[in-house]
Design an enzyme around this catalytic site. Structure first.
Site, PDB file in Angstrom:
ATOM      1  N   ARG A  85      39.729  43.809  29.006  1.00 44.97           N
ATOM      2  CA  ARG A  85      40.580  43.008  29.897  1.00 44.97           C
ATOM      3  C   ARG A  85      40.000  43.009  31.308  1.00 44.97           C
ATOM      4  O   ARG A  85      39.722  44.060  31.871  1.00 44.97           O
ATOM      5  CB  ARG A  85      41.986  43.596  29.904  1.00 44.97           C
ATOM      6  CG  ARG A  85      42.945  42.823  30.772  1.00 44.97           C
ATOM      7  CD  ARG A  85      44.376  43.139  30.413  1.00 44.97           C
ATOM      8  NE  ARG A  85      44.825  44.390  30.992  1.00 44.97           N
ATOM      9  CZ  ARG A  85      46.003  44.953  30.736  1.00 44.97           C
ATOM     10  NH1 ARG A  85      46.832  44.391  29.887  1.00 44.97           N
ATOM     11  NH2 ARG A  85      46.345  46.067  31.304  1.00 44.97           N
ATOM     12  N   GLY A  88      43.277  39.515  32.516  1.00 43.92           N
ATOM     13  CA  GLY A  88      44.454  39.472  31.635  1.00 43.92           C
ATOM     14  C   GLY A  88      45.061  38.085  31.464  1.00 43.92           C
ATOM     15  O   GLY A  88      46.216  37.957  31.076  1.00 43.92           O
ATOM     16  N   HIS A  89      44.278  37.019  31.706  1.00 46.46           N
ATOM     17  CA  HIS A  89      44.847  35.671  31.638  1.00 46.46           C
ATOM     18  C   HIS A  89      44.626  34.985  30.293  1.00 46.46           C
ATOM     19  O   HIS A  89      44.867  33.784  30.170  1.00 46.46           O
ATOM     20  CB  HIS A  89      44.257  34.784  32.739  1.00 46.46           C
ATOM     21  CG  HIS A  89      44.769  35.110  34.107  1.00 46.46           C
ATOM     22  ND1 HIS A  89      44.620  36.351  34.669  1.00 46.46           N
ATOM     23  CD2 HIS A  89      45.427  34.373  35.020  1.00 46.46           C
ATOM     24  CE1 HIS A  89      45.162  36.351  35.868  1.00 46.46           C
ATOM     25  NE2 HIS A  89      45.664  35.170  36.111  1.00 46.46           N
ATOM     26  N   ASP A  90      44.121  35.704  29.317  1.00 45.71           N
ATOM     27  CA  ASP A  90      43.885  35.095  28.001  1.00 45.71           C
ATOM     28  C   ASP A  90      45.157  34.382  27.528  1.00 45.71           C
ATOM     29  O   ASP A  90      46.233  34.973  27.516  1.00 45.71           O
ATOM     30  CB  ASP A  90      43.486  36.187  26.999  1.00 45.71           C
ATOM     31  CG  ASP A  90      42.966  35.613  25.714  1.00 45.71           C
ATOM     32  OD1 ASP A  90      41.756  35.709  25.475  1.00 45.71           O
ATOM     33  OD2 ASP A  90      43.774  35.065  24.918  1.00 45.71           O
ATOM     34  N   GLY A 155      40.450  36.529  36.083  1.00 44.62           N
ATOM     35  CA  GLY A 155      39.354  37.495  36.192  1.00 44.62           C
ATOM     36  C   GLY A 155      38.015  36.859  35.847  1.00 44.62           C
ATOM     37  O   GLY A 155      37.938  36.018  34.947  1.00 44.62           O
ATOM     38  N   GLY A 157      35.577  38.306  34.411  1.00 46.01           N
ATOM     39  CA  GLY A 157      35.090  38.811  33.118  1.00 46.01           C
ATOM     40  C   GLY A 157      35.350  37.815  32.004  1.00 46.01           C
ATOM     41  O   GLY A 157      34.448  37.428  31.258  1.00 46.01           O
ATOM     42  N   GLY A 158      36.579  37.344  31.885  1.00 46.48           N
ATOM     43  CA  GLY A 158      36.923  36.390  30.840  1.00 46.48           C
ATOM     44  C   GLY A 158      36.528  34.970  31.219  1.00 46.48           C
ATOM     45  O   GLY A 158      36.001  34.222  30.398  1.00 46.48           O
ATOM     46  N   ASN A 452      38.286  28.633  26.981  1.00 41.11           N
ATOM     47  CA  ASN A 452      39.085  29.377  27.958  1.00 41.11           C
ATOM     48  C   ASN A 452      40.567  28.992  27.914  1.00 41.11           C
ATOM     49  O   ASN A 452      41.399  29.693  28.474  1.00 41.11           O
ATOM     50  CB  ASN A 452      38.548  29.164  29.379  1.00 41.11           C
ATOM     51  CG  ASN A 452      37.679  30.323  29.833  1.00 41.11           C
ATOM     52  OD1 ASN A 452      37.709  31.403  29.240  1.00 41.11           O
ATOM     53  ND2 ASN A 452      36.904  30.112  30.879  1.00 41.11           N
ATOM     54  N   TYR A 453      40.881  27.853  27.264  1.00 41.11           N
ATOM     55  CA  TYR A 453      42.288  27.547  27.000  1.00 41.11           C
ATOM     56  C   TYR A 453      42.542  27.912  25.538  1.00 41.11           C
ATOM     57  O   TYR A 453      42.857  27.078  24.705  1.00 41.11           O
ATOM     58  CB  TYR A 453      42.591  26.067  27.283  1.00 41.11           C
ATOM     59  CG  TYR A 453      42.417  25.658  28.731  1.00 41.11           C
ATOM     60  CD1 TYR A 453      42.561  26.602  29.754  1.00 41.11           C
ATOM     61  CD2 TYR A 453      42.126  24.357  29.107  1.00 41.11           C
ATOM     62  CE1 TYR A 453      42.406  26.251  31.084  1.00 41.11           C
ATOM     63  CE2 TYR A 453      41.972  23.994  30.442  1.00 41.11           C
ATOM     64  CZ  TYR A 453      42.104  24.946  31.422  1.00 41.11           C
ATOM     65  OH  TYR A 453      41.945  24.595  32.750  1.00 41.11           O
TER      66      TYR A 453
HETATM   67  P1  FDA Z   1      41.310  38.357  30.072  1.00 45.90           P
HETATM   68  O1  FDA Z   1      41.087  39.669  30.712  1.00 45.90           O
HETATM   69  O2  FDA Z   1      42.576  38.174  29.309  1.00 45.90           O
HETATM   70  O3  FDA Z   1      40.049  37.989  29.188  1.00 45.90           O
HETATM   71  C1  FDA Z   1      39.930  36.795  28.432  1.00 45.90           C
HETATM   72  C2  FDA Z   1      39.023  37.047  27.224  1.00 45.90           C
HETATM   73  O4  FDA Z   1      37.745  37.508  27.637  1.00 45.90           O
HETATM   74  C3  FDA Z   1      39.556  38.128  26.285  1.00 45.90           C
HETATM   75  O5  FDA Z   1      39.154  37.833  24.978  1.00 45.90           O
HETATM   76  C4  FDA Z   1      38.866  39.365  26.778  1.00 45.90           C
HETATM   77  O6  FDA Z   1      38.787  40.389  25.812  1.00 45.90           O
HETATM   78  C5  FDA Z   1      37.497  38.845  27.179  1.00 45.90           C
HETATM   79  N1  FDA Z   1      36.915  39.595  28.295  1.00 45.90           N
HETATM   80  C6  FDA Z   1      37.524  39.876  29.482  1.00 45.90           C
HETATM   81  N2  FDA Z   1      36.691  40.553  30.266  1.00 45.90           N
HETATM   82  C7  FDA Z   1      35.534  40.715  29.580  1.00 45.90           C
HETATM   83  C8  FDA Z   1      34.302  41.366  29.881  1.00 45.90           C
HETATM   84  N3  FDA Z   1      34.128  41.978  31.051  1.00 45.90           N
HETATM   85  N4  FDA Z   1      33.331  41.368  28.950  1.00 45.90           N
HETATM   86  C9  FDA Z   1      33.519  40.744  27.755  1.00 45.90           C
HETATM   87  N5  FDA Z   1      34.673  40.122  27.420  1.00 45.90           N
HETATM   88  C10 FDA Z   1      35.675  40.100  28.325  1.00 45.90           C
HETATM   89  N6  FDA Z   1      40.325  28.238  33.362  1.00 45.90           N
HETATM   90  C11 FDA Z   1      39.487  27.358  33.978  1.00 45.90           C
HETATM   91  O7  FDA Z   1      38.411  27.063  33.469  1.00 45.90           O
HETATM   92  N7  FDA Z   1      39.821  26.836  35.193  1.00 45.90           N
HETATM   93  C12 FDA Z   1      40.987  27.164  35.831  1.00 45.90           C
HETATM   94  O8  FDA Z   1      41.255  26.668  36.919  1.00 45.90           O
HETATM   95  C13 FDA Z   1      41.870  28.092  35.194  1.00 45.90           C
HETATM   96  N8  FDA Z   1      43.056  28.461  35.773  1.00 45.90           N
HETATM   97  C14 FDA Z   1      43.908  29.324  35.123  1.00 45.90           C
HETATM   98  C15 FDA Z   1      45.129  29.690  35.711  1.00 45.90           C
HETATM   99  C16 FDA Z   1      46.008  30.545  35.033  1.00 45.90           C
HETATM  100  C17 FDA Z   1      47.313  30.917  35.683  1.00 45.90           C
HETATM  101  C18 FDA Z   1      45.665  31.029  33.750  1.00 45.90           C
HETATM  102  C19 FDA Z   1      46.610  31.924  32.987  1.00 45.90           C
HETATM  103  C20 FDA Z   1      44.448  30.697  33.181  1.00 45.90           C
HETATM  104  C21 FDA Z   1      43.569  29.840  33.843  1.00 45.90           C
HETATM  105  N9  FDA Z   1      42.340  29.482  33.276  1.00 45.90           N
HETATM  106  C22 FDA Z   1      41.505  28.610  33.936  1.00 45.90           C
HETATM  107  C23 FDA Z   1      41.935  30.030  31.974  1.00 45.90           C
HETATM  108  C24 FDA Z   1      41.046  31.246  32.178  1.00 45.90           C
HETATM  109  O9  FDA Z   1      39.737  30.818  32.547  1.00 45.90           O
HETATM  110  C25 FDA Z   1      40.922  32.071  30.885  1.00 45.90           C
HETATM  111  O10 FDA Z   1      42.188  32.469  30.458  1.00 45.90           O
HETATM  112  C26 FDA Z   1      39.996  33.276  31.076  1.00 45.90           C
HETATM  113  O11 FDA Z   1      39.464  33.673  29.841  1.00 45.90           O
HETATM  114  C27 FDA Z   1      40.727  34.412  31.727  1.00 45.90           C
HETATM  115  O12 FDA Z   1      39.871  35.457  32.068  1.00 45.90           O
HETATM  116  P2  FDA Z   1      40.539  36.872  32.455  1.00 45.90           P
HETATM  117  O13 FDA Z   1      39.452  37.833  32.684  1.00 45.90           O
HETATM  118  O14 FDA Z   1      41.562  36.673  33.518  1.00 45.90           O
HETATM  119  O15 FDA Z   1      41.358  37.189  31.142  1.00 45.90           O
END
Ligand code: FDA
Length: 514
Positions: A85, A88-90, A155, A157-158, A452-453
């Protein structure tokens, strides 16, 4: 068979033996007061916890790469999955829930950002948020930026692992197009950079989806030039103000607008406060990389129907535009960019499509009818214009394939407050029916979607056993198209033959590709 408690004890024992210092500084067990807030706070979508799921055995917040390496060793030894994570926006919560015994590896404490102004690049640790990246760049320069998403708490990362679409992609491509190096830890616990991982794996991690090839610890990104002053506007039009014709006309502009101009549309139902009547509203939201005097003639030439005036436009710095698009009120301090706590978490379901032919007016009207059935503001369609640089980058350059041939992306977003299963089912049915209705109007063979969605309706791996190519290609072709998906499968077979990194939609390990 070990109970969860035994497995946890064994796992913790293992971590103790691997780490000479105390592990309490980065371990949270259910006995820690912080455990449940850690679990809740960084899971954006309440829906993913509405049905019963397993709790993570422990939540690990590594402070250095070594903590990640030992987590991998101990997880392997004790048959425990890792859910990684960053922000956490998955959309389906895959970074925080799992049907199998698991630990959450939360990278929130690994979020250092170092900017190299001379080289116009930066190293960004995976736990950093987009807001933190934008803030840190702007601290150093008012004419450098990074082309990534609008959600500030997302984040890296995702986000970068899945691509990263944002307001500047017509000029610079998506975030993953602008990654030039990375540090990842593979399933053997080895730290690799671009050189040591090789170009195949480096290709795969830039858009092939998270939690598949390894744990990204940091990305090296190319910063891009922006002018000291950019122009933004957000102009709303209702059905009574010609919204349907405007949305229809907008679909023909992708090749007309210069790369400096992005114009998105948010369509939603709104209530008139005076009489309680409702209508459909289209909000035309724009970023222009230049001053208003250059913007106005462009819009007036190609889209005079919008009736844009100078009064609608605001000039500001690029960094202030990131707050504007995130809906932060004008005049707020830039410190908002550093806030990590998700605001107003709700139940959520998202889906996506890419559109290749303009949608006819009568179909748009049928979509509006469906929006009328949903509470005002709770359902939103986001139409995001593509073209420009997105057309120039080959669809094979990284796994993200949605390039030339696409006019725009549709993001279907549905939010609600009610937590009963009945309400969840009702909302899910609405969005699934809308998605089915859209099939004739969007990309076909394959119908495509943005990883990513994340949308588990598209299909999932067999998380309890082995997946087949036939199962995985149903969702895999949608996210990556055929050639990129096949290449991702090959990379996976080479770098993670034990399928250690996996979730419901990770690239599966398939024997015969090894
Ligand atoms: P999270 O931590 O939940 O990770 C997402 C996935 O990646 C999971 O499967 C996780 O295990 C894996 N992961 C995370 N970190 C990792 C690492 N370091 N190494 C390997 N794997 C890893 N998208 C977009 O393109 N443009 C936008 O403007 C937006 N805006 C937006 C707003 C809001 C409110 C939300 C909820 C979502 C978006 N998104 C978006 C979608 C966003 O890009 C997508 O949900 C990402 O995967 C989120 O990454 P996080 O690290 O926050 O999520």
């Amino acid at each position: 068979v070990n109970s969860a408690k035994d497995t946890r004890e064994d796992f913790l024992q293992c971590l103790h033996s691997q780490n000479s210092n105390s592990i309490s500084s980065f371990i949270n067990t259910p006995n820690n007061p912080s455990y449940s807030s850690l679990l809740q706070n960084y899971t954006q979508n309440l829906r993913v916890r509405a049905t019963k799921t397993l709790e993570p055995l422990v939540i690990i917040k590594p402070k250095k790469a070594f903590h990640i390496q030992t987590t991998i060793i101990c997880s392997k030894k004790h048959g425990v999955q890792i859910r990684i994570r960053s922000g956490g926006h998955d959309y389906e919560g895959l970074s925080s829930v799992s049907p199998l015994p698991f630990v959450v590896l939360d990278l929130i404490d690994l979020r250092n950002i170092t900017v190299d102004l001379a080289k116009k690049s930066a190293w960004v640790q995976a736990g950093a948020s987009l807001g933190e990246v934008y803030y840190t760049i702007a601290e150093k320069s008012s004419t450098l930026a990074f082309p990534a998403g609008v959600g500030l708490t997302v984040g890296v990362g995702g986000h970068f692992s899945g691509g990263g679409e944002g307001m500047m992609m017509r000029k610079y491509g998506i975030a993953a197009d602008n990654i030039i190096d990375a540090k990842i830890i593979n399933a053997e616990g080895k730290i690799l950079d671009r050189e040591s991982m090789g170009e195949d794996l480096f290709w795969a991690i830039r858009g092939g989806g998270g939690n598949t090839f390894g744990i990204v610890v940091a990305w090296k990104i190319n910063l891009v030039d922006v002018p000291p002053v950019v122009t933004v506007f957000n102009v709303t039009r209702t059905l009574e103000q010609n919204a349907t014709n405007l949305v229809h006309r907008w679909q023909y502009l992708v090749d007309k607008f210069p790369e400096d101009l992005a114009l998105r549309i948010f369509v939603r139902r709104v209530n008139f406060s005076q009489d309680g009547n409702t209508t459909i509203q289209a909000a035309f939201t724009s970023l222009f990389l230049g001053r208003v005097d250059r913007l106005l003639p462009i819009v007036q030439q190609h889209f005079p129907e919008l009736g844009l005036t100078k009064k609608d436009c605001i000039e500001m710095s690029w960094i202030n535009s990131t707050l504007y698009f995130a809906g932060v009120p004008n005049g707020a301090s830039l410190d908002v960019l550093l806030k990590r706590d998700p605001q107003g978490r709700m139940f959520f379901k998202g889906k996506s499509d890419y559109v290749q032919e303009p949608i006819p007016k009568n179909a748009l009207e049928k979509i509006w009818k469906r929006l009328y059935k949903m509470d005002a503001k709770m359902a939103e369609l986001q139409f995001t214009i593509l073209g420009g640089k997105m057309n120039e980058i080959s669809e094979f350059s990284i796994p993200f394939p949605h390039r030339a041939g696409n006019l725009f992306q549709i993001h279907y977003a549905l939010l609600w407050h009610e937590e009963s299963i009945k309400e969840i089912n009702w909302h899910m049915k609405w969005i699934r029916e809308l998605y089915d209705f859209m099939a004739p109007y969007v990309a076909k063979h394959p119908r495509t979607a943005y990883v990513n969605y994340r949308d588990l309706d598209l299909g999932t791996n067999n998380i309890h056993g082995n997946s087949t190519y036939q199962e995985a290609c149903i969702w895999g072709f949608k996210y990556f198209k055929v050639n990129n998906f096949n290449r991702l499968i090959q990379v996976k077979a080479t770098v993670d033959p034990d399928n250690f990194f996996r979730n419901e939609q990770s690239i599966p390990y398939l024997d015969h590709y090894a």
